[in-house]
Scaffold this motif. Structure first.
Motif, PDB file in Angstrom:
ATOM      1  N   ILE A 199       0.839  -1.210   0.000  1.00  0.00           N
ATOM      2  CA  ILE A 199       0.000   0.000   0.000  1.00  0.00           C
ATOM      3  C   ILE A 199       0.867   1.251   0.000  1.00  0.00           C
ATOM      4  CG2 ILE A 199      -1.692   1.320   1.333  1.00  0.00           C
ATOM      5  CD1 ILE A 199      -2.806  -1.366   2.328  1.00  0.00           C
ATOM      6  N   ALA A 200       1.986   1.188   0.726  1.00  0.00           N
ATOM      7  CA  ALA A 200       2.871   2.356   0.815  1.00  0.00           C
ATOM      8  C   ALA A 200       3.597   2.626  -0.491  1.00  0.00           C
ATOM      9  CB  ALA A 200       3.887   2.146   1.942  1.00  0.00           C
ATOM     10  N   ALA A 201       3.786   1.599  -1.323  1.00  0.00           N
ATOM     11  CA  ALA A 201       4.546   1.758  -2.570  1.00  0.00           C
ATOM     12  C   ALA A 201       3.934   2.813  -3.498  1.00  0.00           C
ATOM     13  CB  ALA A 201       4.673   0.413  -3.279  1.00  0.00           C
ATOM     14  N   PRO A 202       2.640   2.721  -3.855  1.00  0.00           N
ATOM     15  CA  PRO A 202       2.071   3.768  -4.714  1.00  0.00           C
ATOM     16  C   PRO A 202       1.965   5.117  -4.017  1.00  0.00           C
ATOM     17  CG  PRO A 202       0.359   2.237  -4.011  1.00  0.00           C
ATOM     18  CD  PRO A 202       1.668   1.649  -3.599  1.00  0.00           C
ATOM     19  N   VAL A 203       1.780   5.094  -2.697  1.00  0.00           N
ATOM     20  CA  VAL A 203       1.690   6.361  -1.959  1.00  0.00           C
ATOM     21  C   VAL A 203       3.023   7.105  -2.012  1.00  0.00           C
ATOM     22  CG1 VAL A 203       1.326   7.395   0.329  1.00  0.00           C
ATOM     23  CG2 VAL A 203      -0.124   5.498  -0.440  1.00  0.00           C
ATOM     24  N   ALA A 204       4.129   6.364  -1.811  1.00  0.00           N
ATOM     25  CA  ALA A 204       5.451   6.987  -1.853  1.00  0.00           C
ATOM     26  C   ALA A 204       5.766   7.510  -3.247  1.00  0.00           C
ATOM     27  CB  ALA A 204       6.513   5.971  -1.423  1.00  0.00           C
ATOM     28  N   ALA A 205       5.416   6.736  -4.282  1.00  0.00           N
ATOM     29  CA  ALA A 205       5.672   7.178  -5.656  1.00  0.00           C
ATOM     30  C   ALA A 205       4.869   8.425  -5.988  1.00  0.00           C
ATOM     31  CB  ALA A 205       5.333   6.050  -6.635  1.00  0.00           C
ATOM     32  N   ALA A 206       3.612   8.455  -5.569  1.00  0.00           N
ATOM     33  CA  ALA A 206       2.771   9.629  -5.835  1.00  0.00           C
ATOM     34  C   ALA A 206       3.267  10.849  -5.067  1.00  0.00           C
ATOM     35  CB  ALA A 206       1.320   9.320  -5.449  1.00  0.00           C
ATOM     36  N   ALA A 207       3.700  10.647  -3.817  1.00  0.00           N
ATOM     37  CA  ALA A 207       4.216  11.761  -3.025  1.00  0.00           C
ATOM     38  C   ALA A 207       5.474  12.344  -3.662  1.00  0.00           C
ATOM     39  CB  ALA A 207       4.504  11.295  -1.597  1.00  0.00           C
ATOM     40  N   PHE A 208       6.363  11.473  -4.135  1.00  0.00           N
ATOM     41  CA  PHE A 208       7.571  11.942  -4.804  1.00  0.00           C
ATOM     42  C   PHE A 208       7.220  12.702  -6.079  1.00  0.00           C
ATOM     43  CE2 PHE A 208      11.194  11.258  -7.714  1.00  0.00           C
ATOM     44  CZ  PHE A 208      12.212  11.805  -6.937  1.00  0.00           C
ATOM     45  N   ALA A 209       6.216  12.202  -6.816  1.00  0.00           N
ATOM     46  CA  ALA A 209       5.785  12.883  -8.042  1.00  0.00           C
ATOM     47  C   ALA A 209       5.220  14.259  -7.737  1.00  0.00           C
ATOM     48  CB  ALA A 209       4.749  12.027  -8.770  1.00  0.00           C
ATOM     49  N   LEU A 210       4.501  14.395  -6.645  1.00  0.00           N
ATOM     50  CA  LEU A 210       3.956  15.703  -6.273  1.00  0.00           C
ATOM     51  C   LEU A 210       5.068  16.693  -5.952  1.00  0.00           C
ATOM     52  CD1 LEU A 210       0.942  14.645  -4.007  1.00  0.00           C
ATOM     53  CD2 LEU A 210       0.809  15.711  -6.262  1.00  0.00           C
ATOM     54  N   VAL A 211       6.119  16.199  -5.282  1.00  0.00           N
ATOM     55  CA  VAL A 211       7.225  17.081  -4.898  1.00  0.00           C
ATOM     56  C   VAL A 211       8.005  17.550  -6.120  1.00  0.00           C
ATOM     57  CG1 VAL A 211       9.413  17.204  -3.648  1.00  0.00           C
ATOM     58  CG2 VAL A 211       7.430  16.106  -2.589  1.00  0.00           C
ATOM     59  N   ILE A 212       8.413  16.608  -6.965  1.00  0.00           N
ATOM     60  CA  ILE A 212       9.234  16.997  -8.110  1.00  0.00           C
ATOM     61  C   ILE A 212       8.387  17.536  -9.264  1.00  0.00           C
ATOM     62  CG2 ILE A 212      10.980  15.275  -7.532  1.00  0.00           C
ATOM     63  CD1 ILE A 212       9.917  13.795 -10.091  1.00  0.00           C
ATOM     64  N   LEU A 215       2.759   1.011  -7.605  1.00  0.00           N
ATOM     65  CA  LEU A 215       2.063  -0.231  -7.257  1.00  0.00           C
ATOM     66  C   LEU A 215       2.683  -1.411  -7.984  1.00  0.00           C
ATOM     67  CD1 LEU A 215      -0.268  -1.768  -5.912  1.00  0.00           C
ATOM     68  CD2 LEU A 215      -1.714  -1.117  -7.864  1.00  0.00           C
ATOM     69  N   ALA A 216       2.974  -1.228  -9.275  1.00  0.00           N
ATOM     70  CA  ALA A 216       3.626  -2.291 -10.044  1.00  0.00           C
ATOM     71  C   ALA A 216       4.998  -2.617  -9.463  1.00  0.00           C
ATOM     72  CB  ALA A 216       3.754  -1.865 -11.509  1.00  0.00           C
ATOM     73  N   GLY A 217       5.745  -1.585  -9.070  1.00  0.00           N
ATOM     74  CA  GLY A 217       7.057  -1.804  -8.469  1.00  0.00           C
ATOM     75  C   GLY A 217       6.976  -2.567  -7.161  1.00  0.00           C
TER      76      GLY A 217
END
Length: 317
Positions: free
Chosen positions: A82-95, A214-216
């Motif tokens: 569950i944390a995997a897509p959340v972390a990816a989305a959070a990083f995308a929001l920052v950069i 999520l795929a990762g």
């Protein structure tokens, strides 16, 4: 009714294949599903929002490393997934806040640079295992259930793809989806119509990153190992090719493109492993064929495989 029957048939075949495929074919089947998951996000980002990203492999890596690090530190695998897509989305929001001010090839090169920087950091930091990577990642499980076989990961992968496709369908058929189509046509016209262009671009960028994350996450549990070499630059180019070949701006087109390119890559790998082939044959063949496929699709099938086939079928009626 025909669409429903077609969907049920595809679902039945999808659920039946893991029971009849051997281990080698199952590995391809799982990787195909993971690629389709990321490609749906690419199709959404490029086909509906008109934004080009060559860095989806970076979000794939973020999801894998996040799930792996949490699992290795005793966190339940479900929480890590569950944390995997959340972390990816959070990083995308920052950069994404500074990057999405760029357009066209400037944005593409910026996202590519982001992936190169991220992989360089992953190869140097102790927490990510450096160039060796993270090993002995626990199997995915929920409670007493543990996905210890390839068929279990196949079902998990395609359940994740179904979720991604459902979310994407709901997005593009909603009011924000119509705004995204207007944004892809002309950002100036969309802004003059009152659409918050910057906010929508950032949200769809984060959503496509979440799909890749999520795929990762599933990938790391399936392989039990992640390293910078697991996420080469070529993988991001591969997702772009899949989306273009299948048909940008279509959900099923992403699946069709992922299927076509994955099977093509598997065929190329077999050719490259023939006796007498040089060690650099796989990468050279991959780049050459990707370029050739893109040229042929742009020249003869500019809408992609699925839209072209669908349009031809309706003309025949």
């Amino acid at each position: 009714m025909k669409r429903l029957a077609g969907g049920l048939l595809i679902a039945a075949v999808t659920l039946a294949l893991p029971a009849v495929l051997d281990d080698s074919s199952l590995a391809v089947y799982i990787l195909l599903g993971l690629a389709a998951m990321v490609t749906v996000g690419v199709s959404l980002l490029m086909g509906y929002a008109g934004q080009v990203s060559l860095g989806q492999g970076a979000f794939y890596a973020i999801g894998a490393y996040t799930a792996a690090l949490l699992a290795l530190n005793g966190v339940p695998p479900l929480v890590g997934l569950i944390a995997a897509p959340v972390a990816a989305a959070a990083f995308a929001l920052v950069i994404g806040t500074p990057l999405l001010r760029l357009r066209g090839h400037h944005l593409a090169f910026a996202t590519l640079a982001m992936q190169l920087i991220l992989l360089s950091l992953a190869g140097q930091l102790d927490v990510t295992g450096g160039d060796i990577g993270l090993q002995a990642i626990p199997q995915f499980g929920v409670g007493s259930f543990e996905a210890g076989s390839a068929p279990a990961y196949a079902y998990l992968t395609w359940a994740g793809l179904a979720l991604v496709m459902l979310v994407t369908h709901n997005v593009i058929t909603s009011r924000p989806g119509r705004a995204l189509r207007a944004l892809a046509t002309s950002e100036t016209a969309a802004a003059s119509a009152g659409i918050p262009v910057g906010r929508y671009k950032l949200i769809v960028f984060a959503l496509s990153a979440a799909f890749a994350g999520l795929a990762g996450g599933i990938y790391c549990f399936y392989t039990g190992y992640v390293a910078p070499g697991s996420f080469p630059v070529l993988i991001s180019i591969q997702y772009i090719v899949m989306a273009v070949v299948g048909g940008l701006g279509t959900i099923w087109g992403a699946v069709v493109g992922a299927t076509a390119i994955t099977l093509l890559v598997q065929g190329l790998d077999r050719v490259a492993s023939l006796p007498g082939m040089p060690t650099y044959a796989p990468s050279v063949l991959s780049y050459a064929v990707y370029a050739l496929v893109l040229i042929l699709v742009v020249l003869f099938l500019p809408r992609g495989l699925l839209p072209t086939f669908t349009r031809a079928r309706f003309k025949d009626r």
